[in-house]
Motif scaffolding. Structure first.
Motif, PDB file in Angstrom:
ATOM      1  N   PRO A  12      85.527   3.761 -43.553  1.00 55.69           N
ATOM      2  CA  PRO A  12      84.556   3.438 -42.504  1.00 55.69           C
ATOM      3  C   PRO A  12      84.296   4.627 -41.578  1.00 55.69           C
ATOM      4  O   PRO A  12      85.174   5.458 -41.348  1.00 55.69           O
ATOM      5  CB  PRO A  12      85.237   2.304 -41.739  1.00 55.69           C
ATOM      6  N   SER A  16      81.870   1.643 -37.662  1.00 55.80           N
ATOM      7  CA  SER A  16      82.205   0.454 -38.452  1.00 55.80           C
ATOM      8  C   SER A  16      83.706   0.195 -38.554  1.00 55.80           C
ATOM      9  O   SER A  16      84.118  -0.842 -39.071  1.00 55.80           O
ATOM     10  CB  SER A  16      81.626   0.585 -39.866  1.00 55.80           C
ATOM     11  N   CYS A  20      85.688  -3.333 -39.497  1.00 55.83           N
ATOM     12  CA  CYS A  20      86.628  -3.457 -40.615  1.00 55.83           C
ATOM     13  C   CYS A  20      87.954  -4.056 -40.151  1.00 55.83           C
ATOM     14  O   CYS A  20      88.552  -4.885 -40.849  1.00 55.83           O
ATOM     15  CB  CYS A  20      86.859  -2.089 -41.252  1.00 55.83           C
TER      16      CYS A  20
END
Length: 238
Positions: A12, A16, A20
């Motif tokens: 990631p 992000s 996650c």
């Protein structure tokens, strides 16, 4: 994914990573970018040398060649990197000798050709690390971009012992091909990371998070970064 496959991992970006984590993925470590400067044509070198570049260039070039020659004498086994094709039989022979202690993505000739050999993937080249006796010990995929030889994947039958020698030999090939620097990315066993630095490559401040989503319940050892071997091969973002 947990219902369909045994292992889930992710690279990631900063935005992000939190998503996650909320989805249940756990940080495993960071894939580090490494680089080695081969000659004075590197932009960073040119900026630092400035007006004294005409005087410093011969000394810098000599120093880099001497360092490479000394590594060639000290690092074992002695190998050369020889260009080959993605269907060379030695690729499957090397893959068949893979060590059992590492978690590895498949690096058969068919897989490497699918990943790098197709025109849509770009101008990737492949070479073998070969001893003076003609034994192929490793395989390396790379391409040249703006003077940098970017290594997409590197692998040998004994990464803990052969990586440094193979990378140093590749640097000779890269220079002859017009490269002023070499870069690669790696996450995993510290002994392999040490081999990378023995070849003269240094961390360059770039890294990608590696996160683990799930793994086989009967293999808890896969949560140990020392069992992993990830290069750009394992990240298809390119």
């Amino acid at each position: 994914a947990r219902t369909r496959v045994d292992l889930v991992y992710s690279f990631p970006n900063e935005n992000s990573a939190s998503v996650c984590r909320r989805a249940g993925l756990k940080p495993l470590g960071k894939q580090i970018g490494y680089a080695r400067i081969l000659d004075d044509r590197h932009p960073r070198v040119q900026r630092r040398l400035g007006l004294i570049r005409p005087l410093a260039k011969p000394l810098l070039g000599f120093s880099l060649r001497i360092a490479e020659y000394v590594r060639s004498l000290l690092l074992a086994p002695r190998v050369n990197c020889e260009p080959c094709t993605f269907d060379h039989p030695a690729i499957d022979a090397i893959w068949a000798c893979r060590p059992a202690q590492f978690l590895l993505g498949e690096r058969s000739a068919t897989m490497l050709n699918w990943r790098y050999g197709q025109a849509i993937s770009g101008d990737w080249n492949i070479c073998l690390a070969v001893t003076a006796q003609g034994q192929a010990l490793g395989v390396l995929v790379w391409r040249l971009h703006n003077g940098t030889a970017r290594i997409g994947d590197f692998f040998s039958i004994c990464p803990s012992a052969h990586t440094a020698s193979m990378l140093n030999a590749f640097c000779r090939l890269a220079r002859k091909s017009g490269a002023h620097s070499v870069t690669l990315q790696f996450f995993g066993a510290s002994e392999v990371a040490h081999q990378i630095t023995l070849a003269g490559l240094r961390p360059m401040g770039e890294s990608l998070q590696v996160m683990l989503g799930s793994m086989p319940p009967d293999a808890p050892e896969l949560a140990d970064p020392e069992r992993w071997y990830l290069t750009e091969f394992d990240n298809d973002a390119d």
